[in-house]
Write a protein that holds these residues in place. Structure first.
Motif, PDB file in Angstrom:
ATOM      1  N   ASP A 126       0.827  -1.207   0.000  1.00  0.00           N
ATOM      2  CA  ASP A 126       0.000   0.000   0.000  1.00  0.00           C
ATOM      3  C   ASP A 126       0.864   1.261   0.000  1.00  0.00           C
ATOM      4  OD1 ASP A 126      -2.323  -1.511  -0.051  1.00  0.00           O
ATOM      5  OD2 ASP A 126      -2.709  -1.291   2.117  1.00  0.00           O
ATOM      6  N   ALA A 127       1.942   1.268   0.771  1.00  0.00           N
ATOM      7  CA  ALA A 127       2.840   2.432   0.794  1.00  0.00           C
ATOM      8  C   ALA A 127       3.514   2.607  -0.568  1.00  0.00           C
ATOM      9  CB  ALA A 127       3.879   2.282   1.903  1.00  0.00           C
ATOM     10  N   ASP A 130       0.989   4.085  -2.867  1.00  0.00           N
ATOM     11  CA  ASP A 130       0.789   5.503  -2.576  1.00  0.00           C
ATOM     12  C   ASP A 130       2.011   6.351  -2.907  1.00  0.00           C
ATOM     13  OD1 ASP A 130      -1.747   4.889  -1.678  1.00  0.00           O
ATOM     14  OD2 ASP A 130      -1.182   4.898   0.457  1.00  0.00           O
ATOM     15  N   ARG A 131       3.050   5.714  -3.392  1.00  0.00           N
ATOM     16  CA  ARG A 131       4.313   6.389  -3.732  1.00  0.00           C
ATOM     17  C   ARG A 131       4.870   7.159  -2.524  1.00  0.00           C
ATOM     18  NH1 ARG A 131       5.473   5.622  -8.979  1.00  0.00           N
ATOM     19  NH2 ARG A 131       3.762   5.316 -10.445  1.00  0.00           N
ATOM     20  N   ASP A 132       4.864   6.462  -1.387  1.00  0.00           N
ATOM     21  CA  ASP A 132       5.350   7.044  -0.130  1.00  0.00           C
ATOM     22  C   ASP A 132       6.628   6.306   0.282  1.00  0.00           C
ATOM     23  OD1 ASP A 132       5.836   7.888   2.493  1.00  0.00           O
ATOM     24  OD2 ASP A 132       3.691   7.958   2.991  1.00  0.00           O
TER      25      ASP A 132
END
Length: 162
Positions: A126-127, A130-132
């Motif tokens: 998920d991160a 989200d490009r985090d």
């Protein structure tokens, strides 16, 4: 079928890597896996992300089916997919042999890669989605710290049994 150290029946082949050597290999992996997750968050393509999600679901299904060899395979493939998504060919070249040496032993020695481990993988994905990169790095560090703790405990138990 073989029994792992916890006595759980598995559908995997036996492996000759000792727990102490697995700890050493995982320590090396831990140095680069968090970097890979952060870089994957920056460089991943939609196809990379779809592949990661597919491997995640494959692992969830294998876990539900109770086939630890398939869980281990999906786990290793997922980590390699993250490495490839990082966009650094040297990273993949370094990680492939390390993953091949540790994935089955890790799964067998822990009895199963349970739901908390797979939730950690889902959070990392998920991160990345989200490009985090900072969150992906932190989540990967947390995941690998948990894996290393389990392997160190197994190595200590194995050493005290001899």
């Amino acid at each position: 079928r073989f029994r792992n150290v916890t006595g759980v029946q598995t559908c995997a082949l036996p492996i000759s890597l000792s727990p102490a050597r697995a700890v050493a290999l995982l320590e090396v992996r831990s140095l680069v896996e968090s970097y890979a997750a952060a870089q994957a968050a920056i460089h991943r393509t939609d196809a990379d992300l779809a592949g990661m999600r597919d491997l995640y679901e494959r692992g969830v299904r294998a876990l539900a089916d109770g086939c630890l060899a398939d869980v281990a395979q999906a786990h290793g493939d997922l980590h390699l997919a993250i490495d490839r998504a990082a966009g650094n060919a040297y990273l993949s070249a370094v990680m492939e042999p390390l993953s091949a040496q540790t994935e089955l032993l890790q799964s067998l020695s822990r009895g199963t890669l349970g739901a908390p481990d797979w939730r950690e993988h889902g959070d990392i994905i998920d991160a990345i989605a989200d490009r985090d990169p900072e969150l992906a790095r932190k989540l990967a560090e947390h995941h690998l710290a948990n894996v290393l703790t389990a392997m160190r405990e197994l190595a200590a138990t194995s050493a005290s049994a001899h």
